[in-house]
Design a protein around this motif. Structure first.
Motif, PDB file in Angstrom:
ATOM      1  N   PHE A   1      35.646  23.121 -35.751  1.00 18.16           N
ATOM      2  CA  PHE A   1      35.969  22.676 -37.104  1.00 18.16           C
ATOM      3  C   PHE A   1      35.112  21.504 -37.568  1.00 18.16           C
ATOM      4  N   GLU A   2      34.627  20.681 -36.635  1.00 24.72           N
ATOM      5  CA  GLU A   2      33.786  19.552 -37.012  1.00 24.72           C
ATOM      6  C   GLU A   2      32.491  20.035 -37.667  1.00 24.72           C
ATOM      7  N   THR A   3      31.950  21.139 -37.176  1.00 25.50           N
ATOM      8  CA  THR A   3      30.743  21.714 -37.777  1.00 25.50           C
ATOM      9  C   THR A   3      31.029  22.158 -39.214  1.00 25.50           C
ATOM     10  N   PHE A   4      32.203  22.772 -39.438  1.00 31.40           N
ATOM     11  CA  PHE A   4      32.560  23.217 -40.784  1.00 31.40           C
ATOM     12  C   PHE A   4      32.790  22.020 -41.707  1.00 31.40           C
ATOM     13  N   GLU A   5      33.382  20.948 -41.165  1.00 28.59           N
ATOM     14  CA  GLU A   5      33.591  19.728 -41.956  1.00 28.59           C
ATOM     15  C   GLU A   5      32.250  19.164 -42.408  1.00 28.59           C
ATOM     16  N   ARG A   6      31.294  19.062 -41.469  1.00 26.63           N
ATOM     17  CA  ARG A   6      29.970  18.524 -41.812  1.00 26.63           C
ATOM     18  C   ARG A   6      29.259  19.409 -42.835  1.00 26.63           C
ATOM     19  N   ALA A   7      29.391  20.725 -42.693  1.00 22.38           N
ATOM     20  CA  ALA A   7      28.753  21.647 -43.645  1.00 22.38           C
ATOM     21  C   ALA A   7      29.334  21.457 -45.047  1.00 22.38           C
ATOM     22  N   ALA A   8      30.645  21.274 -45.151  1.00 22.60           N
ATOM     23  CA  ALA A   8      31.282  21.050 -46.452  1.00 22.60           C
ATOM     24  C   ALA A   8      30.815  19.725 -47.053  1.00 22.60           C
ATOM     25  N   MET A   9      30.691  18.691 -46.224  1.00 25.57           N
ATOM     26  CA  MET A   9      30.237  17.385 -46.715  1.00 25.57           C
ATOM     27  C   MET A   9      28.787  17.441 -47.193  1.00 25.57           C
ATOM     28  N   ARG A  10      27.941  18.240 -46.498  1.00 28.49           N
ATOM     29  CA  ARG A  10      26.556  18.398 -46.944  1.00 28.49           C
ATOM     30  C   ARG A  10      26.492  19.053 -48.321  1.00 28.49           C
ATOM     31  N   ARG A  11      27.498  19.848 -48.649  1.00 27.16           N
ATOM     32  CA  ARG A  11      27.536  20.514 -49.957  1.00 27.16           C
ATOM     33  C   ARG A  11      28.242  19.661 -51.018  1.00 27.16           C
ATOM     34  N   GLY A  12      28.589  18.426 -50.666  1.00 24.28           N
ATOM     35  CA  GLY A  12      29.152  17.516 -51.644  1.00 24.28           C
ATOM     36  C   GLY A  12      30.665  17.360 -51.619  1.00 24.28           C
ATOM     37  N   ALA A  13      31.341  18.005 -50.703  1.00 25.53           N
ATOM     38  CA  ALA A  13      32.802  17.890 -50.625  1.00 25.53           C
ATOM     39  C   ALA A  13      33.180  16.637 -49.833  1.00 25.53           C
ATOM     40  N   LEU A  42      46.841  21.476 -37.215  1.00 24.80           N
ATOM     41  CA  LEU A  42      45.584  20.841 -37.563  1.00 24.80           C
ATOM     42  C   LEU A  42      45.453  20.907 -39.083  1.00 24.80           C
ATOM     43  N   SER A  43      45.136  19.783 -39.729  1.00 25.21           N
ATOM     44  CA  SER A  43      45.118  19.801 -41.196  1.00 25.21           C
ATOM     45  C   SER A  43      44.040  18.890 -41.777  1.00 25.21           C
ATOM     46  N   TRP A  44      43.659  19.212 -43.008  1.00 28.79           N
ATOM     47  CA  TRP A  44      42.626  18.480 -43.727  1.00 28.79           C
ATOM     48  C   TRP A  44      43.030  18.319 -45.185  1.00 28.79           C
ATOM     49  N   ARG A  45      42.395  17.336 -45.814  1.00 30.62           N
ATOM     50  CA  ARG A  45      42.466  17.185 -47.268  1.00 30.62           C
ATOM     51  C   ARG A  45      41.013  17.190 -47.735  1.00 30.62           C
ATOM     52  N   ALA A  46      40.716  17.991 -48.738  1.00 32.06           N
ATOM     53  CA  ALA A  46      39.347  18.099 -49.222  1.00 32.06           C
ATOM     54  C   ALA A  46      39.325  17.985 -50.744  1.00 32.06           C
ATOM     55  N   ALA A  47      38.238  17.436 -51.253  1.00 37.33           N
ATOM     56  CA  ALA A  47      38.028  17.336 -52.701  1.00 37.33           C
ATOM     57  C   ALA A  47      36.586  17.735 -52.985  1.00 37.33           C
ATOM     58  N   PHE A  48      36.387  18.480 -54.074  1.00 35.68           N
ATOM     59  CA  PHE A  48      35.045  18.952 -54.415  1.00 35.68           C
ATOM     60  C   PHE A  48      34.995  19.276 -55.900  1.00 35.68           C
ATOM     61  N   MET A  49      33.785  19.406 -56.417  1.00 38.23           N
ATOM     62  CA  MET A  49      33.594  19.778 -57.819  1.00 38.23           C
ATOM     63  C   MET A  49      33.400  21.292 -57.891  1.00 38.23           C
ATOM     64  N   LEU A  50      34.132  21.927 -58.798  1.00 36.41           N
ATOM     65  CA  LEU A  50      34.000  23.366 -59.009  1.00 36.41           C
ATOM     66  C   LEU A  50      34.131  23.628 -60.496  1.00 36.41           C
ATOM     67  N   ARG A  51      33.098  24.218 -61.062  1.00 38.60           N
ATOM     68  CA  ARG A  51      33.065  24.527 -62.494  1.00 38.60           C
ATOM     69  C   ARG A  51      33.374  23.304 -63.351  1.00 38.60           C
ATOM     70  N   LYS A  84      35.046  20.618 -62.720  1.00 39.08           N
ATOM     71  CA  LYS A  84      36.311  19.914 -62.486  1.00 39.08           C
ATOM     72  C   LYS A  84      36.428  19.519 -61.024  1.00 39.08           C
ATOM     73  N   ARG A  85      37.068  18.384 -60.800  1.00 34.34           N
ATOM     74  CA  ARG A  85      37.332  17.949 -59.432  1.00 34.34           C
ATOM     75  C   ARG A  85      38.572  18.686 -58.928  1.00 34.34           C
ATOM     76  N   ARG A  86      38.414  19.380 -57.804  1.00 36.55           N
ATOM     77  CA  ARG A  86      39.514  20.145 -57.212  1.00 36.55           C
ATOM     78  C   ARG A  86      39.927  19.481 -55.901  1.00 36.55           C
ATOM     79  N   GLN A  87      41.215  19.513 -55.620  1.00 34.99           N
ATOM     80  CA  GLN A  87      41.716  18.984 -54.351  1.00 34.99           C
ATOM     81  C   GLN A  87      42.473  20.089 -53.631  1.00 34.99           C
ATOM     82  N   VAL A  88      42.247  20.171 -52.333  1.00 30.78           N
ATOM     83  CA  VAL A  88      42.848  21.217 -51.515  1.00 30.78           C
ATOM     84  C   VAL A  88      43.405  20.593 -50.238  1.00 30.78           C
TER      85      VAL A  88
END
Length: 154
Positions: free
Chosen positions: A23-35, A50-59, A61-65
């Motif tokens: 999962f750390e690899t996936f976290e780093r990949a998401a951060m490289r894309r701006g999340a 195991l849980s995460w909170r993520a925020a990113f821009m989509l269309r 708007k800032r989205r939170q998941v």
């Protein structure tokens, strides 16, 4: 609304499952894309909870998941529940050993609206389901190919 596909990988089921639990690899990949990605649990090993909170821009708007592993059946299945504004999404990844060095990955993505605006969004997605399914299958195929390449180069 559900999307699903399957891909075969030239690698043993245990190796594929281990790579999918990196999962750390996936976290780093998401951060490289701006999340922005933040772990929200204190677990040291992969498993249920195991849980995460993520925020990113989509269309625009800032989205939170919020994401949480709800099923962890090594080496057969991982189910991740994703909650965002009005949507509940279940991402299911099932693995089946076809032979000693070949594994089938079956991935499904089930989106459920929780309010009216989310229901309208899902309805509009249904109109584009054919093209979205094509893109989804392509992304899963790329993911399976990357797992295969990681296994061969390890």
């Amino acid at each position: 609304m559900k999307f699903s596909t399957k891909e075969d990988v030239e690698a043993p089921i245990d190796a594929v499952f281990a790579m999918m639990c990196d999962f750390e690899t996936f976290e780093r990949a998401a951060m490289r894309r701006g999340a922005e990605v933040q772990r929200t649990d204190t677990m040291t090993a992969p498993g249920v909870g195991l849980s995460w909170r993520a925020a990113f821009m989509l269309r625009g708007k800032r989205r939170q998941v919020e994401l949480e592993i709800v099923t962890f059946d090594k080496p057969n299945e991982i189910v991740i529940e994703c909650r965002s504004q009005g949507l509940l999404t279940l991402v299911t990844m099932e693995l089946v050993a076809l032979s000693k060095n070949r594994t089938r990955i079956m991935m499904s993505f089930d989106i459920k609206p929780l309010n009216l605006s989310a229901r309208l969004l899902v309805q509009s997605l249904k109109l584009a389901k054919t093209s979205l399914t094509k893109k989804y299958k392509l992304r899963v195929a790329e993911f399976a190919k990357s797992l295969e390449d990681r296994y061969k180069n390890a």
